[in-house]
Design a protein around this motif. Structure first.
Motif, PDB file in Angstrom:
ATOM      1  N   MET A 131      30.741  23.071 -17.908  1.00  0.00           N
ATOM      2  CA  MET A 131      32.207  22.321 -18.549  1.00  0.00           C
ATOM      3  C   MET A 131      33.297  22.970 -17.998  1.00  0.00           C
ATOM      4  O   MET A 131      34.294  22.490 -18.126  1.00  0.00           O
ATOM      5  N   VAL A 132      33.051  24.251 -18.003  1.00  0.00           N
ATOM      6  CA  VAL A 132      34.266  25.433 -17.643  1.00  0.00           C
ATOM      7  C   VAL A 132      34.795  25.213 -16.175  1.00  0.00           C
ATOM      8  O   VAL A 132      36.011  25.108 -15.925  1.00  0.00           O
ATOM      9  N   VAL A 133      33.868  25.194 -15.225  1.00  0.00           N
ATOM     10  CA  VAL A 133      34.299  25.381 -13.928  1.00  0.00           C
ATOM     11  C   VAL A 133      34.564  24.198 -12.818  1.00  0.00           C
ATOM     12  O   VAL A 133      34.924  24.166 -12.105  1.00  0.00           O
ATOM     13  N   ALA A 134      33.866  23.001 -13.459  1.00  0.00           N
ATOM     14  CA  ALA A 134      34.060  21.853 -12.964  1.00  0.00           C
ATOM     15  C   ALA A 134      35.346  21.078 -13.424  1.00  0.00           C
ATOM     16  O   ALA A 134      35.804  21.347 -14.234  1.00  0.00           O
ATOM     17  N   PRO A 135      36.150  20.641 -12.376  1.00  0.00           N
ATOM     18  CA  PRO A 135      37.359  19.929 -12.540  1.00  0.00           C
ATOM     19  C   PRO A 135      37.285  18.665 -13.344  1.00  0.00           C
ATOM     20  O   PRO A 135      37.102  17.718 -13.103  1.00  0.00           O
ATOM     21  N   LEU A 136      37.269  18.736 -14.826  1.00  0.00           N
ATOM     22  CA  LEU A 136      37.286  17.713 -15.864  1.00  0.00           C
ATOM     23  C   LEU A 136      38.395  17.361 -16.558  1.00  0.00           C
ATOM     24  O   LEU A 136      38.201  16.043 -17.289  1.00  0.00           O
ATOM     25  N   SER A 137      39.276  17.970 -16.454  1.00  0.00           N
ATOM     26  CA  SER A 137      40.423  17.633 -17.454  1.00  0.00           C
ATOM     27  C   SER A 137      40.950  16.160 -17.374  1.00  0.00           C
ATOM     28  O   SER A 137      41.320  15.633 -18.381  1.00  0.00           O
ATOM     29  N   ASP A 138      41.098  15.502 -16.323  1.00  0.00           N
ATOM     30  CA  ASP A 138      41.525  14.117 -15.988  1.00  0.00           C
ATOM     31  C   ASP A 138      40.264  13.167 -16.580  1.00  0.00           C
ATOM     32  O   ASP A 138      40.854  12.223 -17.119  1.00  0.00           O
ATOM     33  N   GLN A 139      39.087  13.407 -16.576  1.00  0.00           N
ATOM     34  CA  GLN A 139      38.177  12.293 -16.852  1.00  0.00           C
ATOM     35  C   GLN A 139      37.928  12.408 -18.264  1.00  0.00           C
ATOM     36  O   GLN A 139      37.684  11.684 -18.990  1.00  0.00           O
ATOM     37  N   PHE A 140      37.928  14.013 -19.156  1.00  0.00           N
ATOM     38  CA  PHE A 140      37.790  14.009 -20.238  1.00  0.00           C
ATOM     39  C   PHE A 140      38.715  15.025 -20.888  1.00  0.00           C
ATOM     40  O   PHE A 140      38.547  15.893 -21.127  1.00  0.00           O
ATOM     41  N   PRO A 141      40.040  14.280 -21.434  1.00  0.00           N
ATOM     42  CA  PRO A 141      41.211  15.195 -21.826  1.00  0.00           C
ATOM     43  C   PRO A 141      40.629  15.758 -23.176  1.00  0.00           C
ATOM     44  O   PRO A 141      41.223  16.719 -23.657  1.00  0.00           O
TER      45      PRO A 141
END
Lengths: 233, 394
Positions: B348-358
């Protein structure tokens, strides 16, 4: 309803320089030039001497003139500068404390001015080796001492931040219940945890936006505090 | 520094310009920190291999390295930016994938071991006691020093890479007994209530910076040590800890006269309240650092007891490494049946997730530190225990 504000000192109101910068600033005009890592090593040696010889002394005695001179002597030993060592030590001793303080942060003066205009009592809780009187003198020199009805240094107590007793002590001196006090500080573990443990509201000063605490209100400059106070009621 | 004739030759460029560059990095660091020599090492752990952290300049540098050099010692690697060898459970753009693939290809060309985990000590590549390492993943460094009795400084990306190429590291800091001494005593008072190790570690990380603590009053198990250490190293830069009666070098410490910090459930609980907000997460993510076998089995047990499937609108990720996932097949099946995604090779830290999971919910203060950091992910974080997360979102 917030009826008083207490500030942390270093990092919140007062900008402190790293020791290695202060060493360079004093020695450079005297014609001495050393690489930055040499000043860093000297500063580390000075800190180490304090930890090893003086940390265990009773409070109030941990940063006396003799202690400061001995710690600065440790820095000089690492720098191994030519010349009269006594004179070098005297120069460092004379200027150290004054040069360590680099002034007030931007936003401090408008914040204090606005809170004073709203007749909000203010205090300072300082985690420092210097006494409350010395902290008051420093804030007077910086032109803001008049704003503070209570100034407490941990050196005049038996506790360190984040002990809630410290925070309650300053609130008591301002004659306000902790539930009506806002604490403003730049250290999550010491300032925010301490103030909240004491029952105060707490705001983190996070000038670089590096906050990693989703449950904490933060500001990037103290100039935002007066407006924030309105939102807190 | 005193170099061997072979090392001198590499420094002169006789092994080629890349090896020379690597030797210059190690010698410069060694001289800066007062090392007298280079030490042969058992293994290297490379961190920051996600494209999210490495970026294009780092990728190009790695590709150039891969054209000329190979790793000299076993070199394990941190999680990548998506589940590169998994079933494609992590959604990322094609562009990101292709950039991540270039990094992986370069690393494999140089001979990296495709562990893709921050917990190499839970794989076959765990080092033996007394081994000298050049590991860069901070949570693995503190575990290796404190729990395994191995020796590693907290390496940066360039120095770890240089060590991987040369099989050496400068002999300073945590490689020497004097660099492993306790510097502060932490007395933990658990009489006022339980203390979560992940939160205790985060709180102390803020207080301690780089200092090595000596804990009294707690007896964490291996998973507790992993939680405590990983949080301390993320929120601070603590490279090692001693726990009285638990860790292998604790009995060697003389703690008389050391600075002392007292901690109880009150301050740690208050710090915990600072970590999370009260919003609805789109993602519940467990496994930072990657789950051990014990943790994965515990989570599966809790899910099985609950006997329900994941609530719609939320994803549940349980992150671990390939080896642990393979060795806990039945627990993994329980999680999958409940609708959870068991994620390998990334996290969860190094995958680019901020757009999918704010908004994301986590049980780890280390994850909270990085995911909330504006310059890294900038996600809003809900912080709770594993049990409460399962209770709320299943």
């Amino acid at each position: 309803m917030i009826r008083a504000v207490i500030f942390d000192r270093a990092g919140t109101l007062v900008r402190e320089r790293p020791g290695e910068e202060v060493l360079r600033e004093i020695l450079h005009p005297m014609g001495y030039e050393r690489p930055p890592e040499a000043y860093k090593k000297a500063e580390t040696a000075s800190r180490r001497r304090w930890r090893e010889k003086y940390q265990g002394l009773p409070r109030g005695h941990r940063w006396s003139r003799e202690v400061r001179r001995d710690c600065l002597q440790a820095a000089l030993e690492v720098l191994a500068l030519p010349g009269d060592q006594e004179e070098l030590l005297a120069r460092l001793d004379e200027q150290w404390d004054a040069l360590r303080v680099h002034g007030l942060y931007g936003g401090v003066l408008p914040c204090l001015g606005a809170l004073a205009a709203s007749r909000i009592p203010m205090g300072v809780l300082a985690q420092t080796l210097r006494s409350s009187l010395e902290v008051r003198a420093e804030l007077e020199r910086l032109g803001v001492g008049r704003y503070f009805g209570a100034i407490l240094s941990v050196e005049d107590t038996e506790w360190d931040k984040p002990d809630p007793k410290l925070f309650r002590a300053v609130a008591d001196r301002l004659e306000r219940p902790v539930s009506e006090v806002l604490f403003v500080g730049d250290d999550l573990a010491k300032d925010i945890v301490g103030a909240r443990s004491a029952g105060m509201f707490a705001v983190l000063v996070d000038r670089h936006g590096a906050t990693t605490a989703a449950g904490v209100t933060s500001v990037t400059t103290l100039a935002q505090i007066p407006a924030l106070l309105n939102t807190l009621g | 520094m005193e170099l061997t004739r072979e090392e001198e030759a590499v420094l002169r460029g006789e092994g080629g310009p890349r090896k020379q560059e690597c030797m210059k990095i190690l010698v410069t660091l060694g001289e800066m920190y007062g090392a007298r020599k280079l030490l042969p090492i058992y293994s290297v752990q490379l961190s920051g291999i996600s494209y999210k952290t490495m970026g294009s300049a780092g990728t190009e540098f790695l590709e150039e390295m891969a054209q000329e050099v190979k790793f000299a010692v076993p070199t394990t690697i941190n999680p990548a930016g998506y589940d590169v060898g998994g079933p494609g459970l992590v959604r990322t753009s094609d562009d990101f994938r292709s950039k991540q693939d270039r990094i992986v290809k370069a690393l494999m060309t140089m001979g990296a071991v495709p562990t893709f985990t921050c917990t190499p000590y839970t794989t076959d590549f765990a080092p033996p006691k007394g081994a000298h390492l050049a590991w860069a993943e901070s949570s693995a460094v503190i575990y290796a020093n404190s729990v395994l009795g191995a020796y590693s400084n907290r390496e940066g990306a360039p120095s770890a890479l240089a060590s991987a190429v040369l099989g050496k590291t400068p002999d300073h800091g945590l490689h020497r007994q004097e660099g492993r001494r306790a510097q502060v005593v932490v007395d933990v008072d658990v009489s006022k209530g339980p203390i979560r190790y992940t939160v205790l570690g985060a709180y102390l990380g803020k207080l301690l910076g780089r200092k090595i603590p000596y804990f009294r009053g707690v007896r964490p198990d291996l998973d507790g040590l992993k939680e405590l250490g990983s949080s301390m190293s993320a929120w601070g830069a603590v490279p090692m800890m001693h726990v009285e009666g638990v860790t292998p070098e604790a009995h060697l410490q003389d703690v008389r006269g050391l600075e002392r910090i007292q901690v109880d459930a009150g301050v740690v609980g208050e710090f915990q309240r600072c970590l999370g907000c009260d919003e609805n997460p789109q993602l519940v993510a467990i496994g930072c650092p990657h789950c051990t076998k014990g943790e994965l089995i515990q989570i599966a047990k809790a899910v099985k007891q609950k006997g329900r499937k994941l609530k719609p609108g939320t994803e549940l990720w349980v992150c671990s490494n390939r080896q642990v996932i393979q060795e806990t097949a039945s627990a993994v099946e329980v999680l999958r049946q409940a609708g959870a995604k068991v994620i390998q090779d990334t996290c969860m830290v190094v995958a680019p997730l901020s757009d999918q999971f704010p908004v994301a919910a986590v049980n780890s203060a280390k994850a909270s530190f990085y995911m909330n950091k504006k310059a890294f992910s900038g996600q809003k974080i809900v912080f709770d225990t594993t049990e409460n997360l399962i209770e709320k979102y299943l």
